[in-house]
Enzyme design. Structure first.
Site, PDB file in Angstrom:
ATOM      1  N   VAL A   1       5.434  16.680 -17.637  1.00 35.87           N
ATOM      2  CA  VAL A   1       5.392  15.342 -17.406  1.00 35.87           C
ATOM      3  C   VAL A   1       4.014  15.138 -16.570  1.00 35.87           C
ATOM      4  O   VAL A   1       3.900  15.531 -15.412  1.00 35.87           O
ATOM      5  CB  VAL A   1       6.522  14.838 -16.288  1.00 35.87           C
ATOM      6  CG1 VAL A   1       6.160  13.369 -15.851  1.00 35.87           C
ATOM      7  CG2 VAL A   1       7.908  14.959 -17.220  1.00 35.87           C
ATOM      8  N   PRO A   2       2.890  14.395 -17.299  1.00 36.65           N
ATOM      9  CA  PRO A   2       1.792  14.343 -16.849  1.00 36.65           C
ATOM     10  C   PRO A   2       1.409  13.589 -15.502  1.00 36.65           C
ATOM     11  O   PRO A   2       0.744  12.452 -15.829  1.00 36.65           O
ATOM     12  CB  PRO A   2       0.899  14.126 -17.923  1.00 36.65           C
ATOM     13  CG  PRO A   2       1.536  13.269 -18.773  1.00 36.65           C
ATOM     14  CD  PRO A   2       3.103  13.891 -18.552  1.00 36.65           C
ATOM     15  N   CYS A   3       1.891  13.966 -14.342  1.00 33.80           N
ATOM     16  CA  CYS A   3       1.743  13.073 -13.314  1.00 33.80           C
ATOM     17  C   CYS A   3       0.127  12.985 -12.902  1.00 33.80           C
ATOM     18  O   CYS A   3      -0.069  12.021 -12.379  1.00 33.80           O
ATOM     19  CB  CYS A   3       2.579  13.298 -12.003  1.00 33.80           C
ATOM     20  SG  CYS A   3       2.464  15.165 -11.721  1.00 33.80           S
ATOM     21  N   HIS A   4      -0.590  13.743 -13.323  1.00 36.07           N
ATOM     22  CA  HIS A   4      -1.966  13.708 -13.018  1.00 36.07           C
ATOM     23  C   HIS A   4      -2.617  12.760 -13.715  1.00 36.07           C
ATOM     24  O   HIS A   4      -3.740  12.165 -13.412  1.00 36.07           O
ATOM     25  CB  HIS A   4      -2.781  15.170 -13.243  1.00 36.07           C
ATOM     26  CG  HIS A   4      -2.645  15.399 -14.575  1.00 36.07           C
ATOM     27  ND1 HIS A   4      -1.624  16.081 -15.335  1.00 36.07           N
ATOM     28  CD2 HIS A   4      -3.561  15.382 -15.870  1.00 36.07           C
ATOM     29  CE1 HIS A   4      -1.660  16.209 -16.709  1.00 36.07           C
ATOM     30  NE2 HIS A   4      -2.972  15.942 -17.110  1.00 36.07           N
ATOM     31  N   ARG A   5      -2.010  11.887 -14.623  1.00 34.17           N
ATOM     32  CA  ARG A   5      -2.768  11.122 -15.381  1.00 34.17           C
ATOM     33  C   ARG A   5      -2.431   9.656 -14.852  1.00 34.17           C
ATOM     34  O   ARG A   5      -2.611   8.632 -15.210  1.00 34.17           O
ATOM     35  CB  ARG A   5      -1.985  10.875 -16.753  1.00 34.17           C
ATOM     36  CG  ARG A   5      -2.606  12.050 -17.480  1.00 34.17           C
ATOM     37  CD  ARG A   5      -2.000  12.115 -18.961  1.00 34.17           C
ATOM     38  NE  ARG A   5      -2.381  13.685 -19.623  1.00 34.17           N
ATOM     39  CZ  ARG A   5      -1.560  13.925 -20.762  1.00 34.17           C
ATOM     40  NH1 ARG A   5      -0.768  13.194 -21.332  1.00 34.17           N
ATOM     41  NH2 ARG A   5      -1.924  14.939 -21.284  1.00 34.17           N
TER      42      ARG A   5
END
Length: 209
Positions: free
Chosen positions: A173-177
């Site tokens: 889950v790419p929360c860095h995006r």
């Protein structure tokens, strides 16, 4: 004269009785049918493994439903990872025998099959925030306000940020995006510098595809 009635057991020897008893005990010790044990270990234990990722070595836990927990070994060393997972999910971990299909490619943001994630125990809002975040494509970003809106709670921007700060499965889950409204990276579980490095790397890769 009294009639004597023969009983079949009168002819049994001690050896025969012992053999029958051993057979009965063996039956009691036999493994239960597969249909009774199927999924039992998945209900009692999660699996874990270590693998490489853009963040360096990561520890990954997963259940029969999907990946449940991802942390870097630098942030959460092995023994602490096991204990943190047990406290958070209420289940112990066993070393995995294999790697879930698509896991390594997904950690690196490569195209292909995407493994399921197990978000058991999270609230409906947390599910919605993480589900919205998972749709952000490689090489792109979205502001926190967008995530809150997609999760159905447009005014809960701070709450959405708090959910992402506790993201149990980063990279998958790419929360860095997810970035601030002014485009700056903002905070990240593994530090803002790491977040910027990930975004720069993904942007370059996306434009090379």
């Amino acid at each position: 004269m009294n009639d004597m009635t023969d009983h079949p057991t009168d002819d049994l020897t001690d050896d025969a009785v012992s053999t029958d008893l051993l057979d009965e005990l063996a039956n009691l010790a036999s493994p239960p049918p597969a249909e009774l044990t199927e999924g039992l270990f998945d209900r009692l234990f999660d699996r874990w493994l270590t693998t490489e990722s853009p963040l360096g070595p990561v520890l990954v836990a997963y259940t029969g439903r999907g990946v449940s927990f991802v942390r870097t070994s630098a942030l959460v060393p092995g023994e602490q990872f096991l204990e943190t997972h047990r406290r958070r999910f209420g289940r112990p971990l066993r070393r995995a025998d294999s790697t879930p299909a698509g896991l390594v490619d997904a950690l690196w943001g490569r195209p292909g099959s995407v493994p399921e994630v197990d978000l058991e125990g999270l609230s409906a809002f947390e599910h919605d925030v993480l589900a919205a975040t998972r749709t952000i494509p490689l090489g792109q970003t979205r502001p926190y306000a967008w995530v809150a809106r997609e999760a159905g709670s447009p005014r809960a921007v701070r709450a959405a940020g708090s959910v992402l700060a506790r993201n149990p499965v980063p990279l998958l889950v790419p929360c860095h995006r997810v970035v601030r409204s002014d485009g700056s990276p903002g905070q990240y579980l593994f530090g803002p510098e790491t977040k910027q490095q990930l975004l720069s790397s993904e942007y370059a890769r996306a434009h090379d595809l």
